[in-house]
Motif scaffolding. Structure first.
Motif, PDB file in Angstrom:
ATOM      1  N   VAL A 325     133.294  25.829 -11.164  1.00  0.00           N
ATOM      2  CA  VAL A 325     133.513  25.866  -9.712  1.00  0.00           C
ATOM      3  C   VAL A 325     132.962  27.172  -9.137  1.00  0.00           C
ATOM      4  CG1 VAL A 325     135.265  25.916  -7.892  1.00  0.00           C
ATOM      5  CG2 VAL A 325     135.520  24.339  -9.824  1.00  0.00           C
ATOM      6  N   THR A 330     131.227  22.508  -8.618  1.00  0.00           N
ATOM      7  CA  THR A 330     132.471  21.767  -8.421  1.00  0.00           C
ATOM      8  C   THR A 330     132.207  20.270  -8.586  1.00  0.00           C
ATOM      9  OG1 THR A 330     133.254  23.433  -6.842  1.00  0.00           O
ATOM     10  CG2 THR A 330     134.372  21.300  -6.819  1.00  0.00           C
ATOM     11  N   THR A 332     132.008  16.362  -8.158  1.00  0.00           N
ATOM     12  CA  THR A 332     131.988  15.539  -6.942  1.00  0.00           C
ATOM     13  C   THR A 332     132.746  14.233  -7.125  1.00  0.00           C
ATOM     14  OG1 THR A 332     129.904  14.523  -7.635  1.00  0.00           O
ATOM     15  CG2 THR A 332     129.769  16.493  -6.228  1.00  0.00           C
ATOM     16  N   THR A 399     140.581  12.496  -4.913  1.00  0.00           N
ATOM     17  CA  THR A 399     139.376  13.239  -5.285  1.00  0.00           C
ATOM     18  C   THR A 399     139.148  14.422  -4.354  1.00  0.00           C
ATOM     19  OG1 THR A 399     138.370  11.202  -6.143  1.00  0.00           O
ATOM     20  CG2 THR A 399     136.893  13.054  -5.710  1.00  0.00           C
ATOM     21  N   ARG A 403     139.355  18.397  -5.463  1.00  0.00           N
ATOM     22  CA  ARG A 403     138.213  19.292  -5.332  1.00  0.00           C
ATOM     23  C   ARG A 403     138.617  20.565  -4.572  1.00  0.00           C
ATOM     24  NH1 ARG A 403     133.916  18.095  -2.579  1.00  0.00           N
ATOM     25  NH2 ARG A 403     132.405  19.038  -4.024  1.00  0.00           N
TER      26      ARG A 403
END
Length: 414
Positions: A325, A330, A332, A399, A403
């Motif tokens: 990250v 990071t 997806t 998700t 993230r």
């Protein structure tokens, strides 16, 4: 005045003999052994018939002495047979069958040895902790033709599938009330028995209804581990342990065991090794082996249990994924099954990424909600529905939240 006494003729003769004897000894060098190779014995023309009979005799042996006699006359064959018989006894093996299939008719090495494929079947029992079910596998026996027209077993390796554990080496069974550790050739160094008990207790703390016995197989070498799980060394050389069925058992939950990889497990510090063992115990005690559930759910939940009371910093527990990250990598999407391939690059980051999903969920939900979600997915519920049932989330929302959570977590450890 100098002493001018002469040696007598007898003494002189004796000295000459001593000198000649010493010279002969130095020339022959008996302590170095013969430099000539042992004569290679040819494989008998009726090898298949001989091997069919030999493995029938091994199957029918009802005592150690009969089994040793059927294994062949060489010292390596007798050592192999005594070790295998002892392992059979330790594991409570019964209904053992060895059936010659093919091979053994042509020498395939310069030393004159040959290889035969043999079907091995057996039932476990007694104190072994292994499920009492029929196990069948194919093993490759390395054989030495003997001057008397017979064969002697030198060694055995896995064939199609995994190697029966009683053929893998010297076996010792260490049984506690709810755990069993089966050590092969001494196993992995360390307090594996007490670590296994702690692993089981950690699973019960999060899942009070999980009451299964935990069986750990602890081989001494990575080659043994590969043979036991029926994989190539290159396929398991990053794995510290795996939860699986052994040598052709029928896949029931009772046939599942944890197999350690000593090449990796023995290099870990105490905390990391305990995390691995508890992670695998979670798989075993929740019957996760063979499930079609989302891999990240299965692996992430196992780490959620293993790290439940861990107080190590995130830089240690999730250092690889957070480094990604920080480097603007990071993820997806949620981790896929391919991300957990044992030989894949970034395997550690994949496990950490899955665990971070559960760590995030645990900050706003209790253990009971997380366990309900896991069991829902394990039971076959679609991911979207299970997320909605337990947390009121969709896959897209999870998700996006995850993230952001990764980015925020990375900022706290940078």
């Amino acid at each position: 005045m100098a002493d001018q006494r002469r040696l007598s003729p007898n003494v002189t003769a004796a000295l000459v003999l001593v000198v000649l004897g010493a010279a002969l000894l130095l020339w022959q060098r008996p302590w170095e052994g013969s430099s000539e190779p042992d004569a290679v014995v040819e494989v008998p023309a009726n090898a298949s018939a001989l091997l069919t009979q030999q493995f029938r005799e091994l199957s029918e042996a009802s005592s150690e002495s009969e089994f040793v006699a059927a294994a062949g006359s060489s010292s390596s064959a007798q050592t192999f047979a005594r070790e295998a018989w002892s392992a059979r006894e330790a594991l409570g093996a019964r209904d053992v069958g060895l059936r010659y299939i093919a091979g053994g008719e042509v020498a395939d090495r310069a030393d004159g040895s040959t290889q035969a494929d043999v079907e091995v079947s057996w039932m476990a029992g007694g104190e072994s902790g292994l499920a009492e079910e029929l196990r069948t596998a194919t093993a490759k026996f390395r054989l030495d033709p003997q001057a008397d027209g017979t064969f002697a077993i030198r060694s055995v390796r896995a064939g199609a599938g995994s190697l029966p554990i009683w053929l893998s080496g010297d076996v010792e069974v260490h049984k506690q009330a709810d755990t069993v550790v089966i050590a092969v050739d001494g196993g992995v160094a360390g307090p594996i028995e007490s670590m296994t008990e702690r692993a089981r207790s950690a699973v019960v703390e999060v899942l009070p209804d999980a009451r299964r016995k935990v069986v750990v197989v602890s081989p001494h070498t990575q080659d043994q581990m590969a043979d036991l799980v029926g994989r190539k060394v290159a396929e398991i050389d990053q794995i510290a342990a795996v939860t699986t069925n052994l040598d052709g058992s029928n896949g029931t939950a009772g046939g599942v065991v944890i197999v350690l990889n000593p090449a990796v497990f023995s290099t870990m510090d105490k905390r990391a090794a305990q995390v691995v063992l508890t992670h695998e115990a979670t798989h075993l005690m929740t019957s996760a082996v063979g499930t079609s559930a989302e891999t990240w759910v299965v692996e992430g939940f196992a780490d959620f249990v293993a790290l439940h009371d861990d107080d190590a910093p995130l830089s240690l527990s999730a250092g690889q994924i957070l480094a990604d990250v920080e480097a603007d990598r990071t993820p997806t999407r949620l981790p896929s099954t391919a991300d957990f391939a044992s030989a894949g690059h970034g395997l550690g980051a994949s496990y950490e990424a899955a665990w971070m999903i559960f760590r995030m969920l645990a900050e706003s939900h209790g253990d009971s909600d997380i366990v309900a979600f896991y069991e829902d997915v394990l039971g076959g519920t679609k991911l979207d529905r299970a997320l909605s049932n337990a947390f009121g989330l969709s896959v897209d929302r999870l998700t996006a939240d995850w993230r952001r959570y990764l980015v925020k977590s990375a900022s706290t450890v940078s």
